[in-house]
Write a protein that holds these residues in place. Structure first.
Motif, PDB file in Angstrom:
ATOM      1  N   MET A   1       0.818  -1.219   0.000  1.00 32.47           N
ATOM      2  CA  MET A   1       0.000   0.000   0.000  1.00 32.47           C
ATOM      3  C   MET A   1       0.849   1.265   0.000  1.00 32.47           C
ATOM      4  O   MET A   1       0.364   2.348   0.277  1.00 32.47           O
ATOM      5  CB  MET A   1      -0.982   0.029   1.181  1.00 32.47           C
ATOM      6  N   THR A   2       2.155   1.124  -0.281  1.00 30.95           N
ATOM      7  CA  THR A   2       3.039   2.286  -0.422  1.00 30.95           C
ATOM      8  C   THR A   2       3.905   2.071  -1.654  1.00 30.95           C
ATOM      9  O   THR A   2       3.855   1.020  -2.278  1.00 30.95           O
ATOM     10  CB  THR A   2       3.958   2.454   0.811  1.00 30.95           C
ATOM     11  N   ASN A   3       4.719   3.072  -1.962  1.00 33.52           N
ATOM     12  CA  ASN A   3       5.639   2.939  -3.093  1.00 33.52           C
ATOM     13  C   ASN A   3       7.016   2.493  -2.625  1.00 33.52           C
ATOM     14  O   ASN A   3       7.980   2.611  -3.348  1.00 33.52           O
ATOM     15  CB  ASN A   3       5.755   4.272  -3.834  1.00 33.52           C
TER      16      ASN A   3
ATOM     17  N   GLU B   1      19.109   3.493   1.203  1.00 30.95           N
ATOM     18  CA  GLU B   1      18.433   4.645   1.802  1.00 30.95           C
ATOM     19  C   GLU B   1      17.251   5.061   0.934  1.00 30.95           C
ATOM     20  O   GLU B   1      17.392   5.214  -0.274  1.00 30.95           O
ATOM     21  CB  GLU B   1      19.413   5.812   1.946  1.00 30.95           C
ATOM     22  N   ILE B   2      16.098   5.230   1.575  1.00 33.88           N
ATOM     23  CA  ILE B   2      14.881   5.632   0.876  1.00 33.88           C
ATOM     24  C   ILE B   2      14.179   6.681   1.717  1.00 33.88           C
ATOM     25  O   ILE B   2      14.076   6.543   2.933  1.00 33.88           O
ATOM     26  CB  ILE B   2      13.917   4.442   0.689  1.00 33.88           C
ATOM     27  N   THR B   3      13.674   7.720   1.060  1.00 31.65           N
ATOM     28  CA  THR B   3      12.859   8.718   1.748  1.00 31.65           C
ATOM     29  C   THR B   3      11.435   8.576   1.236  1.00 31.65           C
ATOM     30  O   THR B   3      11.204   8.547   0.028  1.00 31.65           O
ATOM     31  CB  THR B   3      13.391  10.142   1.499  1.00 31.65           C
ATOM     32  N   THR B   4      10.495   8.469   2.152  1.00 28.66           N
ATOM     33  CA  THR B   4       9.095   8.277   1.781  1.00 28.66           C
ATOM     34  C   THR B   4       8.197   8.961   2.797  1.00 28.66           C
ATOM     35  O   THR B   4       8.659   9.457   3.825  1.00 28.66           O
ATOM     36  CB  THR B   4       8.755   6.767   1.676  1.00 28.66           C
ATOM     37  N   THR B   5       6.909   8.965   2.504  1.00 31.81           N
ATOM     38  CA  THR B   5       5.902   9.545   3.393  1.00 31.81           C
ATOM     39  C   THR B   5       4.709   8.609   3.432  1.00 31.81           C
ATOM     40  O   THR B   5       4.284   8.100   2.390  1.00 31.81           O
ATOM     41  CB  THR B   5       5.450  10.928   2.875  1.00 31.81           C
ATOM     42  N   PHE B   6       4.186   8.374   4.627  1.00 35.08           N
ATOM     43  CA  PHE B   6       2.959   7.597   4.755  1.00 35.08           C
ATOM     44  C   PHE B   6       1.793   8.589   4.772  1.00 35.08           C
ATOM     45  O   PHE B   6       1.717   9.436   5.658  1.00 35.08           O
ATOM     46  CB  PHE B   6       2.968   6.772   6.042  1.00 35.08           C
ATOM     47  N   PRO B   7       0.872   8.502   3.795  1.00 37.75           N
ATOM     48  CA  PRO B   7      -0.183   9.510   3.686  1.00 37.75           C
ATOM     49  C   PRO B   7      -1.256   9.444   4.773  1.00 37.75           C
ATOM     50  O   PRO B   7      -1.875  10.449   5.083  1.00 37.75           O
ATOM     51  CB  PRO B   7      -0.795   9.250   2.311  1.00 37.75           C
TER      52      PRO B   7
END
Length: 200
Positions: free
Chosen positions: A133-135, A147-153
């Protein structure tokens, strides 16, 4: 000069090649397909070139290595430093270790609608991390930091799954992320440890 004989030989070879090429019979339909194939290849090369020069899309160049055998002696990935940390600038960094057959720590709480930087390392073999349910999906290669930068909506429970076969216990390799509303999330206490090893 000695360049002239090579030049004449090259020109003669080129003429012979073009003569032989003209002698080959190519059906009209084949000629169309060859032209179409070359146009498609040219289109792809053009897109890659435009992305590289104008959009800055390039292969990853920030390669960060680490000794997988001594992660427990490394200050950044020592056991006490894993999980959610807030740095001096207020950025949230999550450090996690993948090892057969678990992600460490097993559970973390993070805020929704906030940029989060995940830093992953492997202590043994190749692993993959996927959060449905995320990218978010990447490979965790031994000896390298992913390393990954993401946001949970939105708030909720998000499982963290291994998507690279890593052995017989692969099916049981998981972790859990609780995403909490931004206003309800409380930042963890900063670790006072600076430099050196935590386990020395």
């Amino acid at each position: 000069m000695q360049i002239e004989p090579f030049k004449q030989k090259y020109e003669q070879c080129l003429r012979d090649f073009l003569t032989q090429l003209r002698a080959i019979h190519i059906d009209q339909l084949e000629r169309k397909w060859i032209t179409l194939s070359l146009l498609v290849i040219g289109l792809f090369v053009g897109i890659i070139t435009i992305d590289a020069f104008f959009h800055g899309v390039n292969p990853p160049s920030k390669v960060e290595t680490i000794d997988s055998a001594s992660l427990h002696l490394n200050n950044e990935f020592a056991e006490d430093n894993l999980g959610v940390k807030v740095d001096d600038k207020g950025a949230i960094v999550i450090r996690m270790v993948a090892g057969r057959y678990s992600f460490f720590p097993k559970h973390i709480d993070v805020p929704a609608e906030t940029p989060l930087t995940f830093r992953w390392v492997s202590m043994d073999v190749l692993h993959g991390v996927h959060i449905p349910m995320t990218n978010m999906s990447t490979m965790i290669v031994p000896g390298y930091v992913a390393e990954i930068t993401t946001t949970f909506p939105k708030p909720g429970e998000y499982p963290v799954l291994c998507n690279e076969f890593c052995g017989l216990g692969h099916n049981h390799m998981w972790s859990n992320i609780s995403v909490i509303a931004k206003e309800d999330w409380t930042a963890p206490v900063k670790s006072p440890v600076k430099g050196g090893s935590n386990n020395e």
